[in-house]
Design a protein around this motif. Structure first.
Motif, PDB file in Angstrom:
ATOM      1  N   SER A  16       0.825  -1.209   0.000  1.00 25.27           N
ATOM      2  CA  SER A  16       0.000   0.000   0.000  1.00 25.27           C
ATOM      3  C   SER A  16       0.853   1.250   0.000  1.00 25.27           C
ATOM      4  N   ALA A  17       1.976   1.207   0.694  1.00 27.45           N
ATOM      5  CA  ALA A  17       2.848   2.378   0.725  1.00 27.45           C
ATOM      6  C   ALA A  17       3.460   2.653  -0.631  1.00 27.45           C
ATOM      7  N   SER A  18       3.657   1.611  -1.435  1.00 21.63           N
ATOM      8  CA  SER A  18       4.286   1.806  -2.731  1.00 21.63           C
ATOM      9  C   SER A  18       3.347   2.412  -3.763  1.00 21.63           C
ATOM     10  N   GLN A  19       2.023   2.500  -3.468  1.00 21.57           N
ATOM     11  CA  GLN A  19       1.079   3.042  -4.424  1.00 21.57           C
ATOM     12  C   GLN A  19       1.094   4.559  -4.438  1.00 21.57           C
ATOM     13  N   VAL A  20       1.763   5.195  -3.512  1.00 17.32           N
ATOM     14  CA  VAL A  20       1.877   6.642  -3.471  1.00 17.32           C
ATOM     15  C   VAL A  20       3.241   7.032  -4.021  1.00 17.32           C
ATOM     16  N   ARG A  21       3.243   7.847  -5.065  1.00 23.36           N
ATOM     17  CA  ARG A  21       4.485   8.327  -5.658  1.00 23.36           C
ATOM     18  C   ARG A  21       4.847   9.648  -4.991  1.00 23.36           C
ATOM     19  N   ALA A  22       6.018   9.708  -4.397  1.00 23.37           N
ATOM     20  CA  ALA A  22       6.408  10.913  -3.665  1.00 23.37           C
ATOM     21  C   ALA A  22       7.869  11.229  -3.946  1.00 23.37           C
ATOM     22  N   THR A  23       8.149  12.524  -4.022  1.00 30.41           N
ATOM     23  CA  THR A  23       9.509  13.010  -4.190  1.00 30.41           C
ATOM     24  C   THR A  23       9.739  14.115  -3.173  1.00 30.41           C
ATOM     25  N   GLU A  24      10.742  13.937  -2.354  1.00 35.17           N
ATOM     26  CA  GLU A  24      11.072  14.908  -1.308  1.00 35.17           C
ATOM     27  C   GLU A  24      12.536  15.295  -1.458  1.00 35.17           C
ATOM     28  N   LEU A  25      12.811  16.590  -1.530  1.00 32.72           N
ATOM     29  CA  LEU A  25      14.171  17.033  -1.829  1.00 32.72           C
ATOM     30  C   LEU A  25      14.423  18.400  -1.211  1.00 32.72           C
ATOM     31  N   PHE A 114       6.681  16.555  -3.278  1.00 31.75           N
ATOM     32  CA  PHE A 114       5.703  16.336  -4.340  1.00 31.75           C
ATOM     33  C   PHE A 114       5.202  14.900  -4.230  1.00 31.75           C
ATOM     34  N   TYR A 115       3.907  14.735  -3.982  1.00 30.87           N
ATOM     35  CA  TYR A 115       3.386  13.372  -3.881  1.00 30.87           C
ATOM     36  C   TYR A 115       2.038  13.291  -4.593  1.00 30.87           C
ATOM     37  N   ALA A 116       1.831  12.144  -5.249  1.00 36.46           N
ATOM     38  CA  ALA A 116       0.636  11.912  -6.060  1.00 36.46           C
ATOM     39  C   ALA A 116      -0.009  10.596  -5.655  1.00 36.46           C
ATOM     40  N   GLY A 117      -1.330  10.623  -5.508  1.00 33.88           N
ATOM     41  CA  GLY A 117      -2.070   9.418  -5.159  1.00 33.88           C
ATOM     42  C   GLY A 117      -2.426   9.357  -3.690  1.00 33.88           C
ATOM     43  N   ASP A 118      -3.404   8.551  -3.377  1.00 36.48           N
ATOM     44  CA  ASP A 118      -3.846   8.333  -2.008  1.00 36.48           C
ATOM     45  C   ASP A 118      -3.392   6.958  -1.538  1.00 36.48           C
ATOM     46  N   GLU A 119      -3.019   6.908  -0.299  1.00 37.37           N
ATOM     47  CA  GLU A 119      -2.570   5.636   0.268  1.00 37.37           C
ATOM     48  C   GLU A 119      -3.759   4.736   0.553  1.00 37.37           C
ATOM     49  N   GLN A 120      -3.657   3.491   0.123  1.00 36.01           N
ATOM     50  CA  GLN A 120      -4.714   2.522   0.365  1.00 36.01           C
ATOM     51  C   GLN A 120      -4.684   2.049   1.815  1.00 36.01           C
ATOM     52  N   PRO A 121      -5.836   1.688   2.379  1.00 40.79           N
ATOM     53  CA  PRO A 121      -5.857   1.185   3.762  1.00 40.79           C
ATOM     54  C   PRO A 121      -5.050  -0.094   3.900  1.00 40.79           C
ATOM     55  N   LEU A 122      -4.397  -0.229   5.038  1.00 42.56           N
ATOM     56  CA  LEU A 122      -3.522  -1.384   5.244  1.00 42.56           C
ATOM     57  C   LEU A 122      -4.285  -2.697   5.260  1.00 42.56           C
ATOM     58  N   THR A 123      -5.487  -2.668   5.763  1.00 36.63           N
ATOM     59  CA  THR A 123      -6.258  -3.905   5.890  1.00 36.63           C
ATOM     60  C   THR A 123      -7.238  -4.104   4.737  1.00 36.63           C
ATOM     61  N   GLY A 124      -7.004  -3.406   3.619  1.00 38.23           N
ATOM     62  CA  GLY A 124      -7.950  -3.497   2.509  1.00 38.23           C
ATOM     63  C   GLY A 124      -8.032  -4.879   1.898  1.00 38.23           C
ATOM     64  N   LYS A 125      -6.921  -5.608   1.876  1.00 39.30           N
ATOM     65  CA  LYS A 125      -6.884  -6.915   1.228  1.00 39.30           C
ATOM     66  C   LYS A 125      -7.058  -8.072   2.189  1.00 39.30           C
ATOM     67  N   ILE A 126      -7.214  -7.771   3.468  1.00 37.41           N
ATOM     68  CA  ILE A 126      -7.350  -8.874   4.425  1.00 37.41           C
ATOM     69  C   ILE A 126      -8.604  -8.694   5.260  1.00 37.41           C
ATOM     70  N   GLY A 127      -9.536  -7.843   4.761  1.00 41.05           N
ATOM     71  CA  GLY A 127     -10.746  -7.605   5.536  1.00 41.05           C
ATOM     72  C   GLY A 127     -11.608  -8.852   5.653  1.00 41.05           C
ATOM     73  N   ALA A 128     -11.566  -9.729   4.656  1.00 40.89           N
ATOM     74  CA  ALA A 128     -12.395 -10.929   4.689  1.00 40.89           C
ATOM     75  C   ALA A 128     -11.848 -11.992   5.619  1.00 40.89           C
ATOM     76  N   GLN A 129     -10.607 -11.826   6.071  1.00 44.37           N
ATOM     77  CA  GLN A 129      -9.991 -12.849   6.914  1.00 44.37           C
ATOM     78  C   GLN A 129     -10.122 -12.439   8.374  1.00 44.37           C
ATOM     79  N   ALA A 130     -11.351 -12.328   8.847  1.00 38.90           N
ATOM     80  CA  ALA A 130     -11.594 -11.939  10.237  1.00 38.90           C
ATOM     81  C   ALA A 130     -11.260 -13.113  11.143  1.00 38.90           C
ATOM     82  N   SER A 131     -10.497 -12.844  12.176  1.00 36.00           N
ATOM     83  CA  SER A 131     -10.101 -13.892  13.115  1.00 36.00           C
ATOM     84  C   SER A 131      -9.684 -13.220  14.409  1.00 36.00           C
ATOM     85  N   ALA A 132      -8.997 -13.974  15.251  1.00 37.47           N
ATOM     86  CA  ALA A 132      -8.548 -13.434  16.535  1.00 37.47           C
ATOM     87  C   ALA A 132      -7.462 -12.397  16.361  1.00 37.47           C
ATOM     88  N   LEU A 133      -6.844 -12.299  15.177  1.00 36.07           N
ATOM     89  CA  LEU A 133      -5.783 -11.333  14.950  1.00 36.07           C
ATOM     90  C   LEU A 133      -6.310  -9.972  14.511  1.00 36.07           C
TER      91      LEU A 133
END
Length: 213
Positions: A16-25, A114-133
């Motif tokens: 998810s962090a890699s989906q945001v393009r950022a340049t800081e200088l 300079f940054y482009a794009g929005d960061e996706q939620p960390l749990t976006g791909k594991i929301g269906a795997q509800a468990s004790a964790l």
């Protein structure tokens, strides 16, 4: 099993962090100089340009942002800091320039992010795997958000520290030169006063050519 789930959480974090393009200088901008940067951005992407003049002169710079086809999106003159956010309408190369051409002797230190794009939620791909964790996943999200805030605070804190340090060094140099000038003036006046006072108490003896009657 829980180790594998934990690895999945951190893998999603990195993806998810890699989906945001950022340049800081941070760079130096010489007097009578202009520096441009180029970034390719897709269509319908929320983009932000943040900049600040850290040191130099009156802490100001000219900034221009152009889209594809040389379309002017943002233009400011003699600005110290600002943040501009927009959504791209076309895909292409976006150009932003910092100009110090109005200054004849002062070079600047400029920071931009300079940054482009929005960061996706960390749990976006594991929301269906509800468990004790679920609680552990929520803790990872909270830690991630807190770390982002800390990084932002640290960046702006370093910028303020560099700005204040440069200002303090400038004031210190001025105070030193003023002190040297005052010392020289006091020394000159003191020597002059001593010479004048000695002339008041010096005996004026008659010349050797005077005769007795």
């Amino acid at each position: 099993m829980w180790v594998c789930r934990l690895c999945v959480v951190f893998s999603v974090w990195l993806l998810s962090a890699s989906q945001v393009r950022a340049t800081e200088l941070t760079f130096e901008l010489s007097d009578n100089a202009k520096q441009c940067f180029y970034e390719e951005v897709d269509k319908n992407i929320k983009t932000t340009l943040e900049y600040q003049v850290v040191t130099g002169g009156h802490y100001d710079v000219d900034v221009t942002l152009e889209g594809p086809g040389s379309q002017i999106l943002y233009k400011e003159k003699k600005k110290q800091y600002d943040t501009y956010t927009w959504t791209t309408t076309v895909k292409g190369v976006y150009k932003f320039c910092f100009s110090n051409e109005f200054s004849t002797f002062a070079h600047k230190t400029v920071y931009f992010d300079f940054y482009a794009g929005d960061e996706q939620p960390l749990t976006g791909k594991i929301g269906a795997q509800a468990s004790a964790l679920t609680q552990l996943e929520a803790s990872c999200v909270m830690i991630h958000e807190a770390l982002k805030s800390i990084i932002s605070y640290q960046t702006h804190g370093r910028l303020r520290e560099a700005h204040d340090r440069a200002h303090a060094e400038l004031v210190n140099n001025r105070v030193q030169w003023w002190s040297i000038a005052e010392f020289c003036a006091i020394l000159f006046v003191g020597i002059g006063q001593v010479i004048v006072l000695r002339s008041f108490f010096t005996d004026k003896r008659p010349g050797a050519g005077s005769g007795k009657t």
